[in-house]
Design a protein around this motif. Structure first.
Motif, mmCIF file in Angstrom:
data_model
loop_
_atom_site.group_PDB
_atom_site.id
_atom_site.type_symbol
_atom_site.label_atom_id
_atom_site.label_comp_id
_atom_site.label_asym_id
_atom_site.label_seq_id
_atom_site.Cartn_x
_atom_site.Cartn_y
_atom_site.Cartn_z
ATOM 1 N N ARG A 301 -10.548 30.677 2.352
ATOM 2 C CA ARG A 301 -10.650 29.304 1.862
ATOM 3 C C ARG A 301 -12.101 28.832 1.826
ATOM 4 N NH1 ARG A 301 -8.029 24.791 5.495
ATOM 5 N NH2 ARG A 301 -6.188 26.086 5.223
ATOM 6 N N ASN A 302 -12.850 29.080 2.904
ATOM 7 C CA ASN A 302 -14.249 28.641 2.955
ATOM 8 C C ASN A 302 -15.103 29.344 1.906
ATOM 9 O OD1 ASN A 302 -13.702 26.931 5.105
ATOM 10 N ND2 ASN A 302 -14.279 28.429 6.659
ATOM 11 N N THR A 303 -14.858 30.638 1.724
ATOM 12 C CA THR A 303 -15.637 31.397 0.742
ATOM 13 C C THR A 303 -15.325 30.944 -0.683
ATOM 14 O OG1 THR A 303 -15.583 33.312 2.237
ATOM 15 C CG2 THR A 303 -16.241 33.711 -0.040
ATOM 16 N N LYS A 304 -14.043 30.798 -0.971
ATOM 17 C CA LYS A 304 -13.652 30.361 -2.316
ATOM 18 C C LYS A 304 -14.184 28.963 -2.609
ATOM 19 C CE LYS A 304 -9.448 31.047 -4.008
ATOM 20 N NZ LYS A 304 -7.993 30.885 -4.290
ATOM 21 N N LEU A 305 -14.096 28.074 -1.627
ATOM 22 C CA LEU A 305 -14.570 26.706 -1.826
ATOM 23 C C LEU A 305 -16.063 26.684 -2.130
ATOM 24 C CD1 LEU A 305 -13.882 23.691 -1.778
ATOM 25 C CD2 LEU A 305 -14.359 23.690 0.677
ATOM 26 N N LEU A 306 -16.831 27.495 -1.414
ATOM 27 C CA LEU A 306 -18.277 27.539 -1.657
ATOM 28 C C LEU A 306 -18.579 28.065 -3.056
ATOM 29 C CD1 LEU A 306 -21.153 27.214 -0.477
ATOM 30 C CD2 LEU A 306 -21.018 29.621 0.198
#
Length: 362
Positions: A301-306
């Motif tokens: 989630r954090n990687t995709k959001l960034l």
């Protein structure tokens, strides 16, 4: 969908005895939620079309094929009559879907159809329906605020999108502009600068409000400038990404060590007399499995959001951030390998884990 609007309009009718006796004090938020989810699908189709240029290119090739078929229908084993039917059908598809304005066409068509079939007083002047819809929107604003404040809430993004869709439909049906409501919905994006809808499709709430339901009168909203806000949010997430990844790496190492310890080695189950030991034994395994799934979800989630924030702002990540993104992918791969190597062992224990701990293991 038009019938749903008609049914809700009939349900919320102050002059109806059934409404006064039964429906007046009942809550029907789920109806609006379901309707919002349905219309979100139309908006997602628009995003798919607008973000894929190949649809237009392939459609142009398809049209050229029609032109060739018109000059020599026998070669393509089709009659002129059938060819006209196909071309008419494809033209409707292009106008409604491939134009990338399916959602807008729906709202305009819904309003037009209702006016043609009824009159303004039938639905657009139904104060009870309007008040119930507004009551739902106010409730949804508070609910979305709570959900977005909880980083672990997996339904927060979809709830925010449902609110935006229902707000745009409310504005279309009743033509009202409440600046206070608009500002509250606008301010929610400070907790969620972009909404991830499906896979890599995302939308900025501010862009949606600006394009789909803008205010006629200038209104001071917070954040003031959408582009500056998105860039500042990107800077914050970019700077914080490496720190979060380091913490996740430490958790990952500890988790891998436990996954390869004696905890995951099959032992003889305790007897019925030692039921507490068996529950504790299964709890440990359940927590390990759930921890792995939670870590993978959080990293992804954090990687995709960034990445999507970079895409929304039209910027490229630095070399250091690219290195961190590669690290996150390697960490996800490490979790996948652990689950794959122990899949037979995990599958044997999932049923018992569910039975003893009431944990849902997906």
């Amino acid at each position: 969908s038009k019938n749903i609007v008609y049914q809700m309009n009939g349900l919320f009718n102050a002059k109806d005895r059934v409404y006064q006796n039964s429906f007046k004090k009942m809550v029907y938020h789920q109806i609006f939620d379901n309707f919002g989810d349905l219309l979100t699908t139309l908006f997602i189709v628009d995003l798919i079309i607008s973000e894929n240029e190949n649809f237009i290119k392939f459609w142009e090739q398809y049209n050229r094929m029609f032109m060739m078929a018109q000059t020599n229908p026998q070669k393509y084993n089709i009659t002129n009559k059938n060819l006209k039917k196909v071309m008419k059908f494809c033209q409707k598809i292009y106008q409604n879907i491939l134009s990338g304005n399916l959602y807008d066409h729906y709202l305009d068509g819904l309003q037009k159809t209702i006016l043609e079939e009824t009159d303004k007083n039938f639905l657009f002047k139904n104060k009870t329906f309007r008040d119930k819809y507004l009551e739902y929107i106010k409730f949804k604003i508070e609910l979305v605020n709570v959900k977005l404040s909880n980083p672990g809430d997996m339904e927060a993004h979809s709830a925010y999108m449902t609110l935006l869709i229902n707000y745009s439909l409310f504005r279309k049906l009743f033509g009202e502009e409440d600046s206070k409501i608009h500002k509250k919905i606008w301010a929610l994006q400070k907790l969620c600068p972009i909404i991830i809808l499906y896979n890599n499709l995302c939308i900025s709430p501010g862009q949606f409000l600006t394009k789909k339901c803008p205010l006629k009168k200038p209104t001071k909203c917070d954040p003031k400038d959408l582009n500056s806000f998105l860039k500042s949010e990107l800077d914050i997430k970019d700077q914080d990404f490496s720190r979060k990844l380091d913490l996740q790496y430490i958790k990952l190492v500890q988790w891998i060590v436990k996954m390869n310890s004696d905890i995951m080695v099959d032992q003889k189950m305790p007897s019925k007399a030692n039921q507490g030991q068996s529950i504790e034994f299964l709890n440990i395994r359940a927590n390990l499995i759930i921890t792995g799934l939670d870590m993978a979800t959080e990293i992804k989630r954090n990687t995709k959001l960034l990445i999507l924030m970079y895409q929304t702002c039209g910027q490229q990540p630095s070399k250091q951030r690219l290195h961190d993104i590669v690290r996150s992918i390697e960490m996800l791969k490490a979790i996948e390998i652990e689950f794959r190597q122990k899949r037979f062992l995990i599958n044997q224990w999932v049923i018992l884990i569910n039975r003893y701990t009431s944990e849902a293991i997906d």
